[in-house]
Enzyme design. Structure first.
Site, short mmCIF file in Angstrom:
data_model
loop_
_atom_site.label_atom_id
_atom_site.label_comp_id
_atom_site.label_asym_id
_atom_site.label_seq_id
_atom_site.Cartn_x
_atom_site.Cartn_y
_atom_site.Cartn_z
N TYR A 54 39.10 50.74 57.46
CA TYR A 54 37.76 50.14 57.53
C TYR A 54 36.84 50.80 56.52
O TYR A 54 36.73 52.02 56.48
CB TYR A 54 37.15 50.29 58.93
N GLU A 56 33.39 49.48 55.62
CA GLU A 56 32.12 48.76 55.53
C GLU A 56 31.14 49.54 54.68
O GLU A 56 30.97 50.75 54.84
CB GLU A 56 31.55 48.53 56.93
N ASP A 201 30.19 28.89 38.56
CA ASP A 201 31.36 29.19 39.38
C ASP A 201 32.58 29.02 38.46
O ASP A 201 32.99 27.91 38.16
CB ASP A 201 31.39 28.20 40.54
N THR A 228 36.99 33.00 41.94
CA THR A 228 38.15 33.44 42.71
C THR A 228 38.91 34.40 41.80
O THR A 228 38.69 34.41 40.59
CB THR A 228 39.09 32.28 43.06
N LYS A 231 43.41 32.37 40.65
CA LYS A 231 43.81 31.16 39.91
C LYS A 231 44.30 31.59 38.52
O LYS A 231 45.27 32.32 38.44
CB LYS A 231 42.66 30.17 39.92
N ARG A 237 44.66 36.57 46.27
CA ARG A 237 43.70 35.64 46.83
C ARG A 237 42.41 36.42 47.13
O ARG A 237 42.42 37.41 47.86
CB ARG A 237 44.30 35.10 48.12
C1 LIG Z 1 38.99 27.21 44.21
C2 LIG Z 1 37.54 27.10 44.06
C3 LIG Z 1 36.66 27.67 45.00
C4 LIG Z 1 37.10 28.16 46.36
O1 LIG Z 1 37.94 29.18 46.41
P1 LIG Z 1 38.73 29.55 47.78
O2 LIG Z 1 39.36 30.84 47.41
O3 LIG Z 1 39.69 28.43 48.01
O4 LIG Z 1 37.73 29.68 48.86
C5 LIG Z 1 35.31 27.66 44.72
N1 LIG Z 1 34.84 27.10 43.60
C6 LIG Z 1 35.64 26.51 42.69
C7 LIG Z 1 35.06 25.91 41.47
C8 LIG Z 1 37.02 26.47 42.90
O5 LIG Z 1 37.79 25.86 42.02
#
Ligand SMILES: *Cc1c(COP(=O)(O)O)cnc(C)c1O
Length: 422
Positions: A54, A56, A201, A228, A231, A237
């Site tokens: 933990y 936090e 994003d 994220t 990807k 993840r």
């Molecule tokens: C994949 C994605 C997310 C969300 O990610 P998770 O890990 O699935 O919660 C947010 N924004 C964009 C643009 C994405 O492609």
């Protein structure tokens, strides 16, 4: 080496499923553009003892004792993230992309405030204000779109008009199903003109940016990036929020992530982020990112040759969104299913202003991050695109599909998942 030695001894049911997934990933072509193969080193970090701890708080400011090693790991992740994305602040605790975006909204907005984001059928993400998400109960979302889905150009005049009218506090760039570059300077200038934060994003293209194969939005003046890590960036993840230079914004984000929304950070995943960022800082990652783009271009050429309509007219990044219903009379759902049969995995997807329904849309979305990790170059990527089109054109021809399934298996054998990713 058996990665699951102890699971095998102890839990046959879960072991069988893991083995099945190992085999599926090895013997099929993974074209879902948000997926990848992480390195063995990243998986070791995820499976490490840090899951026991933990922590936090943030490095140097924790609620519990025993943090001499967690502080080291989180600090390494933060420092590497800052270096990769050329910014001054990084929060590496968001559990995934969606929680990172929720934290961002609550950090920068008051309930009732407005966000100007990309229309969802034009490529935006659920977390950019889809009515099924709870964030729409707290914030108001207005939209911009492409001017022409056949070129992919964003309608920046309309975007400015909407911005002036709706007075958003955040101008949000970013997408999950858009294949062209955005004009970052225009986003920033529209944000400045209406006094909004410029946020992007970068979930899908983080690896391209880190590998210097795509422009870094911070260089055009964006204030904050969310992402994220799993990807194109090829990490575990997870999520992350980056702030270019404002300490005030960075503090608000830290407070919102913890204690605002989350409890204890997943320190095992933060260690894996640190390892993945270390890999992304290595010169070989630049080669990887550049190859992702070359491979997508090679696939694009094949689709052009078969006169298959692509939203945006083609691709400048790692993904392609093809209007298979318009071009071949096969729905996105049907295409996904028949391609699954031959070992090609991708996803159905809405196209701009899709006349069909989300569960059975007009398009399919696919991309090159995972096959590039596998070692595919332009030649193999073009062949995959050929197989994809052939499958769709022969959806009712079982003999032909069997032949394609065999060729997919052979390709996978010729390009096994590289040792370091097993
Ligand atoms: C994949 C994605 C997310 C969300 O990610 P998770 O890990 O699935 O919660 C947010 N924004 C964009 C643009 C994405 O492609």
């Amino acid at each position: 080496m058996n990665f699951y030695e102890h699971i095998q001894k102890q839990d046959k049911e879960v072991f069988d499923a893991l083995e099945g997934e190992e085999q599926r990933e090895a013997e099929g072509l993974e074209l879902i553009p948000s997926e990848n193969y992480v390195s063995r080193a990243v998986r070791e970090a995820m499976g490490s003892v840090l899951t026991n701890k933990y922590s936090e708080g943030y490095p140097g400011k924790r609620y519990y004792g025993g943090q001499e090693f967690t502080d080291v790991v989180e600090t390494i992740a933060i420092e590497r993230a800052k270096k990769l994305f050329n910014c001054q602040f990084a929060n590496v605790q968001p559990l995934s992309g969606a929680p990172a975006n929720v934290a961002l909204y609550f950090a920068l907005l008051e309930p009732g405030d407005t966000v100007l984001g990309m229309d969802l059928s034009h490529g935006g993400h659920l977390t950019h204000g889809h009515p099924v998400t709870y964030i729409t109960k707290f914030f108001n979302f207005v939209r911009y779109k492409m001017k022409d889905p056949d070129t992919g150009e964003i309608d920046y005049d309309e975007m400015l008009r909407v911005a002036k009218e709706a007075k958003p506090k955040i101008v949000l760039a970013g997408f999950s199903a858009y294949s062209r570059e955005l004009d970052y300077k225009k986003f920033v200038s529209i944000a400045r003109e209406v006094g909004a934060y410029a946020v992007m994003d970068i979930a899908h293209i983080a690896g391209l940016i880190a590998g210097r194969a795509a422009k870094n939005p911070f260089d055009s003046g964006f204030d904050v990036l969310t992402t994220t890590t799993h990807k194109t960036l090829r990490g575990p993840r997870g999520g992350m929020i980056l702030t270019r230079e404002s300490e005030d914004i960075a503090k608000k984000i830290d407070k919102t992530v913890f204690p605002g929304f989350q409890g204890g950070p997943h320190m095992n995943n933060i260690a894996a982020k640190a390892v993945a960022f270390g890999e992304a800082l290595h010169p070989s990652f630049k080669t990887y990112a550049a190859q992702i783009l070359k491979n997508a271009k090679a696939m694009e050429e094949v689709l052009h040759r078969h006169s298959i309509r692509m939203i945006g007219g083609g691709t400048s990044n790692h993904l392609i969104l093809a209007d298979v219903h318009g071009s071949l009379g096969i729905s996105g759902k049907e295409a996904e299913t028949v391609l699954d049969e031959v070992g090609i995995t991708l996803n159905k997807n809405m196209i701009a202003d899709d006349p069909r329904k989300p569960m059975d849309p007009s398009g399919i979305r696919f991309g090159t991050p995972a096959i590039t990790t596998r070692g595919f170059k332009e030649k193999e990527s073009a062949r995959v695109a050929e197989l994809l089109v052939e499958t769709l054109k022969n959806k009712d021809n079982d003999a032909k599909k069997k032949e394609i399934r065999e060729e997919v298996r052979t390709l996978c054998k010729q390009f096994p998942i590289p040792e370091q990713f097993l």
